[in-house]
Design an enzyme around this catalytic site. Structure first.
Site, PDB file in Angstrom:
ATOM      1  N   HIS A 292      47.365  53.786  35.594  1.00 36.05           N
ATOM      2  CA  HIS A 292      46.375  52.764  36.419  1.00 36.05           C
ATOM      3  C   HIS A 292      45.747  53.120  38.042  1.00 36.05           C
ATOM      4  CE1 HIS A 292      44.172  51.548  32.667  1.00 36.05           C
ATOM      5  NE2 HIS A 292      43.339  52.752  32.708  1.00 36.05           N
TER       6      HIS A 292
ATOM      7  N   ASP B  19      45.412  51.693  40.977  1.00 38.29           N
ATOM      8  CA  ASP B  19      45.518  49.724  41.526  1.00 38.29           C
ATOM      9  C   ASP B  19      46.897  49.850  41.242  1.00 38.29           C
ATOM     10  OD1 ASP B  19      44.378  49.793  38.568  1.00 38.29           O
ATOM     11  OD2 ASP B  19      43.677  47.900  39.097  1.00 38.29           O
TER      12      ASP B  19
ATOM     13  N   HIS C 221      45.981  39.092  40.345  1.00 33.99           N
ATOM     14  CA  HIS C 221      45.512  40.720  39.643  1.00 33.99           C
ATOM     15  C   HIS C 221      43.492  39.838  39.519  1.00 33.99           C
ATOM     16  CE1 HIS C 221      44.152  43.088  37.259  1.00 33.99           C
ATOM     17  NE2 HIS C 221      45.042  44.622  38.022  1.00 33.99           N
TER      18      HIS C 221
END
Length: 305
Positions: A63, A65, A266
């Protein structure tokens, strides 16, 4: 000793006060990076540990990020003068993803050696003195948790060395070099050392549900950096749907695994004040802490009684 820095605490997108989640480990001057989202090299520059010594980059999953900062970081490593190969570890497909991203980072002065985590991949992967273990997480795409272990050899046993007839001038050399030759005989360090002593470990898990297979993998870690996408208990259904964790779920995972320290990270972009929900984690794991940008700790070998 092992230095650990949480480079950022954000999930999904970088924010004005949050970089994306990544972890940097330093051991004997060498560096290991886990994840590389957009802006990772900026927070690394602010940290000041340098770029040239990065020997390995671990990617949890593909992903954006967690990997979109890679082209810029690789260019910076090259501009720092690195010529030795850099190892990259990640899910199957890593080589293809890296090839795509590095189209805009051509002519790097070092090679990239990809290790794709499949059934044939070694576990742990050893890069210098770093021993890197992996465990399948539970996310929307294939994703791995990582654990860095620093092993510690046993003490030099004088009685063993004397029983072997190994002269004192060779004692220091066998410990430093791992083996010596004497009067036609080959001696190795394990022949003169006691039992291995407890080492150091740091684990990192983002983008996952708190599945049971993670518990033995994390067992006894000195530091566990774990995602806490949502602090609010009422977002449990959303966490399930998006394959993320609440603060309380991360805390329970850490408690069940018997880790010594827990840093939450996160955070969702919508989680503006994570400190308001820290109590949800501390009710389960009292020593739980919120991650902060470039929060750093030095993990040391246990003192011997």
């Amino acid at each position: 000793m092992l230095d650990i820095c949480l480079l950022g605490t954000g999930g999904m997108m970088p924010m004005p006060t949050r970089f994306l989640t990544a972890m940097l480990a330093r051991l004997n001057g060498r560096l290991a990076l886990i994840d590389c989202g957009e802006g990772t090299q900026v927070t690394m520059k602010l940290l000041g540990w340098g770029f040239k010594a990065i020997d390995v980059i671990c990617i949890t999953h593909f992903h954006a990020d967690h990997i979109s900062g890679l082209p810029g970081l690789l260019l910076t490593i090259g501009n720092a003068g690195r010529e030795e190969p850099v190892k990259m570890i990640g899910p199957v497909g890593l080589k293809r993803v890296v090839e795509g991203l590095t189209i805009i980072a051509p002519e790097l002065p070092f090679a990239i050696e990809c290790i794709e985590l499949d059934k044939e991949a070694p576990n742990p992967v050893r890069v210098g003195n770093f021993e890197i273990h992996h465990c399948m997480a539970d996310h929307m795409v294939k994703c791995f948790a990582y654990r860095i272990d620093v092993n510690r050899r046993g003490k030099f046993d004088v009685k063993k060395a004397e029983a072997l007839g190994l002269p004192k001038p060779l004692w220091g050399r066998i410990q430093k070099e791992g083996s010596v030759e004497h009067e036609g005989q080959h001696y190795t360090a394990d022949m003169v050392l006691g039992e291995a002593r407890r080492g150091i470990s740091a684990a990192y898990c983002t983008d996952s549900r708190p599945v049971d297979r993670l518990i033995p993998f994390l067992k006894g870690a000195d530091l566990f950096i774990c995602e806490g996408m949502y602090g609010e208990e009422e977002k449990k259904q959303k966490a399930r749907e998006n394959k993320h964790m609440l603060f309380s779920e991360a805390a329970r995972l850490g408690a069940n695994a018997g880790v010594k320290r827990l840093w939450l990270t996160h955070f969702s972009p919508s989680l503006n004040e994570p400190e308001e929900y820290l109590h949800n984690a501390q009710a389960i794991f009292p020593a739980a802490e919120l991650g902060e940008e470039r929060k750093t700790i030095t993990l040391e070998f246990p003192k011997e009684g």
